[in-house]
Design a protein around this motif. Sequence first.
Motif, PDB file in Angstrom:
ATOM      1  N   SER A  74       0.791  -1.085  -0.041  1.00  0.00           N
ATOM      2  CA  SER A  74      -0.037  -0.103   0.015  1.00  0.00           C
ATOM      3  C   SER A  74       0.834   1.258   0.105  1.00  0.00           C
ATOM      4  O   SER A  74       2.055   1.328   0.539  1.00  0.00           O
ATOM      5  CB  SER A  74      -0.864  -0.019   1.270  1.00  0.00           C
ATOM      6  N   THR A  98      -1.854  -7.203  -1.805  1.00  0.00           N
ATOM      7  CA  THR A  98      -2.633  -7.896  -0.812  1.00  0.00           C
ATOM      8  C   THR A  98      -3.300  -6.766   0.029  1.00  0.00           C
ATOM      9  O   THR A  98      -2.748  -5.560  -0.100  1.00  0.00           O
ATOM     10  CB  THR A  98      -2.001  -8.837   0.305  1.00  0.00           C
ATOM     11  N   THR A  99      -4.263  -7.000   0.701  1.00  0.00           N
ATOM     12  CA  THR A  99      -4.761  -6.028   1.826  1.00  0.00           C
ATOM     13  C   THR A  99      -5.292  -6.628   2.870  1.00  0.00           C
ATOM     14  O   THR A  99      -5.518  -7.951   2.943  1.00  0.00           O
ATOM     15  CB  THR A  99      -6.087  -5.445   1.139  1.00  0.00           C
ATOM     16  N   THR A 229      -5.232 -11.551   5.723  1.00  0.00           N
ATOM     17  CA  THR A 229      -4.899 -11.009   4.632  1.00  0.00           C
ATOM     18  C   THR A 229      -5.502 -11.597   3.310  1.00  0.00           C
ATOM     19  O   THR A 229      -5.715 -12.970   3.092  1.00  0.00           O
ATOM     20  CB  THR A 229      -3.242 -11.497   4.454  1.00  0.00           C
ATOM     21  N   ARG A 232      -5.188  -8.453  -3.735  1.00  0.00           N
ATOM     22  CA  ARG A 232      -6.085  -7.361  -4.155  1.00  0.00           C
ATOM     23  C   ARG A 232      -5.219  -7.347  -5.586  1.00  0.00           C
ATOM     24  O   ARG A 232      -3.873  -7.532  -5.712  1.00  0.00           O
ATOM     25  CB  ARG A 232      -5.138  -5.952  -3.299  1.00  0.00           C
ATOM     26  N   GLU A 233      -6.150  -6.944  -6.567  1.00  0.00           N
ATOM     27  CA  GLU A 233      -5.718  -7.101  -8.042  1.00  0.00           C
ATOM     28  C   GLU A 233      -4.493  -6.068  -8.455  1.00  0.00           C
ATOM     29  O   GLU A 233      -4.888  -4.895  -7.834  1.00  0.00           O
ATOM     30  CB  GLU A 233      -6.799  -7.394  -8.906  1.00  0.00           C
ATOM     31  N   GLN A 260       1.551 -13.656  -3.882  1.00  0.00           N
ATOM     32  CA  GLN A 260       0.614 -12.910  -4.711  1.00  0.00           C
ATOM     33  C   GLN A 260       1.326 -12.419  -6.028  1.00  0.00           C
ATOM     34  O   GLN A 260       0.804 -12.277  -6.941  1.00  0.00           O
ATOM     35  CB  GLN A 260      -0.020 -11.641  -4.018  1.00  0.00           C
TER      36      GLN A 260
END
Length: 323
Positions: A74, A98-99, A229, A232-233, A260
């Motif tokens: 992020s 990821t988020t 977790t 996230r694309e 990821q």
Amino acid sequence: MSPRPIRDPNRRPLVLPERVRTSGARVPEPAETPGEGTEAAHMTGETEVGPTPGDATATRAADWAGHTVLIPRSPGRATDLVDRLTACGARVLVCPVTTQVPVEDLEPVDTALRAIADGHFGWVAVTSVNAVDALSAAAARAGISSLGQLPTRWAAVGPATGAAIEAQGASVDLMPTEHSAAGMVGAFAAATLPPARILLPLGDLATTTLADGLRTHGHAPQVVTVYRTVPREVTPQVHADWTAGAVDAVVLTSPSIARQVAAQLGPRHRVSGVAIGRPTADAARDVGLRVDAVSTEATTDALLRALASALGIIPDPSPQEAS
């Protein structure tokens, strides 16, 4: 009467623990796996980057020009590194893969928070800012205005986590020099603390490294899952740059991020990989990503050193070296 272990339905299957490392003081390492450490780094072609006194990151902007670095996390967690790389002349892509989201069942988290408030845990060992956020939310639900009101001692895995704890009004009593779960085990061992009940607020993908290591040294750790977790694309631009070979290096800050990157972008041998910690490096190699340097610190300076090493950028000599 001591409370029963916290029911935790939020855990996922865990992988085997990693090697226990020290935090600077010399402590026995009977559980060390043969082949790891600097010898294994040499065999895999990677460089392990540890603490370096002084400023070892000064490089000419021309050395970074033309290099594109992907930071798959992020933007709020990458600001300093992005600013430093941009100032060095690099092109930087920031794209989280990821988020973190709250656990579906908050009762175990709230139960753990009440146990801290009741003095059940001598220590809380925190390995991420996300865990601090989750505990702060649990405190608010319990009517507690800050984590500093809780009768416990706090251990933080690194500076960012420590700053988040302090921002919530608590003091950090223990921080390892190696910013990893294994480093935290070493820090507890080196501190020669009496056996204690230690709460471990972790994510759902955390390994058993911390709990197993603390238990080995006589402590009584208890794990509670405080966040999840999820993927996230990646953006189309990042996908296009990766596919076109326009990315020179990627910074891998956790095993889940490494997995990821491989799942969404695919392994690409020409992309130099920089990993924070041995677990992240191992996870990256397991999914086919290249690892050129492993940073034992989760600091901006350490990551810049690791990136410079991976990309073959040599720091400017110090005044003493130039004279």
